[in-house]
Write a protein that holds these residues in place. Sequence first.
Motif, PDB file in Angstrom:
ATOM      1  N   TYR A  46      35.625  35.473  37.941  1.00 44.26           N
ATOM      2  CA  TYR A  46      35.417  34.596  36.787  1.00 44.26           C
ATOM      3  C   TYR A  46      36.212  35.055  35.571  1.00 44.26           C
ATOM      4  N   VAL A  47      36.896  34.102  34.939  1.00 47.07           N
ATOM      5  CA  VAL A  47      37.633  34.359  33.704  1.00 47.07           C
ATOM      6  C   VAL A  47      37.088  33.418  32.631  1.00 47.07           C
ATOM      7  N   SER A  98      51.656  34.449  31.240  1.00 48.75           N
ATOM      8  CA  SER A  98      50.218  34.229  31.034  1.00 48.75           C
ATOM      9  C   SER A  98      49.483  34.181  32.368  1.00 48.75           C
ATOM     10  N   ILE A  99      50.061  33.457  33.321  1.00 46.16           N
ATOM     11  CA  ILE A  99      49.442  33.353  34.648  1.00 46.16           C
ATOM     12  C   ILE A  99      49.341  34.735  35.295  1.00 46.16           C
ATOM     13  N   SER A 100      50.419  35.497  35.213  1.00 41.36           N
ATOM     14  CA  SER A 100      50.437  36.820  35.835  1.00 41.36           C
ATOM     15  C   SER A 100      49.446  37.763  35.167  1.00 41.36           C
ATOM     16  N   LEU A 101      49.362  37.707  33.848  1.00 39.13           N
ATOM     17  CA  LEU A 101      48.436  38.586  33.124  1.00 39.13           C
ATOM     18  C   LEU A 101      46.997  38.295  33.523  1.00 39.13           C
ATOM     19  N   MET A 102      46.666  37.010  33.680  1.00 35.39           N
ATOM     20  CA  MET A 102      45.310  36.647  34.087  1.00 35.39           C
ATOM     21  C   MET A 102      45.041  37.042  35.541  1.00 35.39           C
ATOM     22  N   ARG A 103      46.003  36.771  36.438  1.00 32.28           N
ATOM     23  CA  ARG A 103      45.812  37.088  37.843  1.00 32.28           C
ATOM     24  C   ARG A 103      45.642  38.592  38.062  1.00 32.28           C
ATOM     25  N   VAL A 104      46.466  39.367  37.390  1.00 37.29           N
ATOM     26  CA  VAL A 104      46.371  40.819  37.522  1.00 37.29           C
ATOM     27  C   VAL A 104      45.025  41.308  36.983  1.00 37.29           C
ATOM     28  N   ALA A 105      44.581  40.730  35.871  1.00 31.85           N
ATOM     29  CA  ALA A 105      43.284  41.111  35.314  1.00 31.85           C
ATOM     30  C   ALA A 105      42.150  40.809  36.297  1.00 31.85           C
ATOM     31  N   GLN A 106      42.243  39.701  37.024  1.00 31.48           N
ATOM     32  CA  GLN A 106      41.233  39.378  38.026  1.00 31.48           C
ATOM     33  C   GLN A 106      41.208  40.428  39.135  1.00 31.48           C
ATOM     34  N   ALA A 107      42.387  40.845  39.589  1.00 32.38           N
ATOM     35  CA  ALA A 107      42.454  41.862  40.650  1.00 32.38           C
ATOM     36  C   ALA A 107      41.941  43.207  40.150  1.00 32.38           C
ATOM     37  N   VAL A 108      42.288  43.567  38.923  1.00 34.38           N
ATOM     38  CA  VAL A 108      41.821  44.826  38.344  1.00 34.38           C
ATOM     39  C   VAL A 108      40.296  44.819  38.242  1.00 34.38           C
ATOM     40  N   ALA A 109      39.734  43.680  37.814  1.00 37.80           N
ATOM     41  CA  ALA A 109      38.273  43.570  37.698  1.00 37.80           C
ATOM     42  C   ALA A 109      37.606  43.730  39.059  1.00 37.80           C
ATOM     43  N   LEU A 110      38.181  43.100  40.086  1.00 36.44           N
ATOM     44  CA  LEU A 110      37.589  43.190  41.419  1.00 36.44           C
ATOM     45  C   LEU A 110      37.668  44.622  41.951  1.00 36.44           C
ATOM     46  N   HIS A 112      33.834  39.470  37.109  1.00 33.47           N
ATOM     47  CA  HIS A 112      34.315  38.785  35.901  1.00 33.47           C
ATOM     48  C   HIS A 112      35.310  39.680  35.185  1.00 33.47           C
ATOM     49  N   VAL A 113      36.180  39.072  34.384  1.00 33.72           N
ATOM     50  CA  VAL A 113      37.235  39.788  33.674  1.00 33.72           C
ATOM     51  C   VAL A 113      36.773  40.134  32.263  1.00 33.72           C
TER      52      VAL A 113
END
Length: 330
Positions: A227-228, A267-279, A285-286
């Motif tokens: 979740y973002v 922007s897309i990459s920053l969000m996607r990477v943040a999702q993976a880091v959170a997981l 959730h991010v």
Amino acid sequence: MSRDTVSPSDRTRAGALCDRIDAVFEQRVVGQSQLRASLVVALMCGGHVLLESVPGLAKTTAAQTLAHAVSGSFHRIQCTPDLMPSDIVGTQVFNYGTSTFTTQLGPVHANVVLLDEINRSSAKTQSAMLEAMQERQTTIAGEIHKVPSPFMVLATQNPIEEEGTHVLPEAQMDRFLLKEVLDYPDADEEVEILERISDGRMTRALRSDRLGLDEIAWLQRTVDQVYVDRSIRRYVVDLVATTRGRGPVQVPGLDRLVRMGASPRGSISLMRVAQAVALRAGRGHVVPEDVHAMRNAVLRHRIVRSFDAIADDVSTESIITSVFDAVPVP
């Protein structure tokens, strides 16, 4: 208000899968924790990685180990000025016995592909890689061939040898999810490397429970479910917009240092990477810290410095830091 959209059992499973990849890496690659994190995150996101370093810092070893850890196929392509697109994507071969053509797929058709010294290949050959990287397919004699899934390109470039190299255009740089700049190991790590070579551990069979390709596919689907919150999405957009001089705050002197800011792909990459880091951290959730975690790797190749910045030796990383310091955290 944050809410987890990934179940606790799925978060536990994702962490266990990442731990299994780490366990394989530790047997072959000494140190290089940032490289390991970048490769795992890029794999989780289904992205590609550009590695920049001097020779001998285990880039090839890391790529081979990653392919082994996920039970995937691995091909290494040594880029040279005379490398042709057909040498990468494949070609058609005429069979004189049957008077028919058969398609011979090139080495890009593998789960993990190492493009060694990508900046030594010609622009024509580099462009052939764009279709494989972006569209996940190649075209041979008008026929489309899908690359395997998962598919990940690790490209390397040497920053100190300029003769016979071709600068990667911004359009191709932007296709890489992450760019990592590797440094020399410290003294203790280098001693560990020598000890492993002496006692045979570097050539010994890897002892670990490898992941299956279906487990990697599950991991990638789970990253999509992290979740973002809208406030985090807005924060990501504000950060990237600030690199263009169009954010909610103005960074003094940024217009003199930056010729071109990050694109929406940033922007897309920053969000996607943040999702993976959170997981990887066991969350569904991010949080803002996830956005910060790999900011340099996500943005360093998407920001084009001005001639003034280059002349004054202002690093891209320092520009990224000033942007993150200026934009308010939600």
